[in-house]
Motif scaffolding. Structure first.
Motif: not given
Length: 322
Positions: A66, A70, A122, A125-126, A129, A248, A251, A292, A296
């Motif tokens: 992950k 990032v 993005l 990262l989705s 998740r 989530c 994100h 961003n 985070y």
């Protein structure tokens, strides 16, 4: 770019001006305050993204798939901010509005590559998740370091190729209608409209670009969260569902900040006032890289704990030296 031109025949010549004029945001009162704001935003962006990258590098607990994504998001934000904002400030605050033709195409390439790579970050990262919530027991099998690195490298290669094609097609154009670009940077759509020869391939690219780069990733992200919501509604209690969705929030915040203004601007581009469009698009390029890292750090427990842990270690080392 000679490959694009040689394919058309050696006898074909193109009219390319020595310089282009960035003429956006003209006629708006008190715009210097906006440019000073951009200076502040750029400093925050550099500090924030550098901090996130440093924390991920220094803390071994964050060396997970992950946080590879990032880290890449922070790197793209830093590269994008550094590609765009210093030049933007130089153009408008110091009134250096003329830019050479080759520099303009280079400027365009880096701005679009970084802007679009945020979309695929993005998206990555989705997926992270989605697997973490729907298939938690298989997470470490499906989302590995190799998978994450391969995904990010593939997206980089795709982005670079797409943007090289768009820039290469621009070199086929004879710029003779005007040398004035009504935007805040070397905008692809504004440049190809200055051509007096056939610009249909560039028009096709301008139509496909938002679909491939923005709409498809956004639809995947939207569908992934709908699937997460439907699955949690069936198998989890309300409290468990809220706890899962809490992971989530960072994100989702990034998705909203990035996609909503981008999609509005690219979908309604012809219907928006030119200056409003330029300001909206400039904020779309500038604010996500700044917000961003803040989001985070504030909303991700792992980074908050890691940041505090690193500060404690540094504090203890300074006390030992004394």
């Amino acid at each position: 770019m000679n490959l694009f031109n040689s394919a058309l025949g050696e006898n074909i010549t193109f009219v390319r001006p020595a310089y282009l004029l960035i003429s956006g945001l003209s006629g708006i009162q008190e715009m210097k305050h906006y440019y000073v704001f951009l200076c502040f935003v750029y400093i925050v962006s550099v500090v924030g993204n550098t901090t996130v990258m440093a924390v991920i590098c220094l803390d071994r607990n964050l060396r997970t798939p992950k946080y590879i994504a990032v880290f890449n998001l922070a790197f793209v934000d830093l590269l994008g901010s550094s590609s765009l904002m210093p030049k933007l400030i130089d153009i408008f605050l110091f009134n250096h509005r003329y830019i050479s033709y080759n520099d303009c195409l280079t400027f365009l390439f880096f701005c679009y590559t970084c802007l679009c790579m945020q979309s695929f970050n993005l998206l990555t990262l989705s997926y992270d998740r989605l697997i973490a919530i729907i298939h938690p027991l298989h997470y470490h099998v499906k989302v590995t370091h190799r998978f994450m690195m391969a995904s990010i490298v593939s997206f980089w290669v795709f982005e670079i190729i797409v943007n090289l094609i768009s820039v290469g097609l621009l070199t086929r154009l004879s710029i003779c209608r005007s040398v004035s670009i009504n935007s805040y940077f070397c905008d692809h759509g504004q440049i190809y409209r200055l051509a007096c020869n056939d610009n249909f391939p560039n028009y096709v690219i301008s139509c496909l670009f938002p679909v491939l780069i923005f709409w498809l990733p956004f639809l995947f992200i939207l569908l992934s969260y709908l699937y997460i919501g439907c699955t949690l509604a069936k198998v989890a209690t309300v409290q468990e569902g809220l706890k899962a969705f809490k992971t989530c929030t960072a994100h989702l915040s990034l998705v909203a900040i990035y996609f909503i203004p981008v999609l509005i601007t690219f979908t309604l581009m012809e219907k928006i006032n030119p200056n409003a469009r330029i300001v909206n698009l400039s904020l779309t390029s500038i604010l996500p890289p700044t917000l961003n890292p803040i989001i985070y750090v504030l909303q991700t427990q792992e980074i908050k704990k890691s940041f505090k842990r690193l500060l404690k270690i540094r504090g203890k080392s300074q006390m030992i030296k004394k």
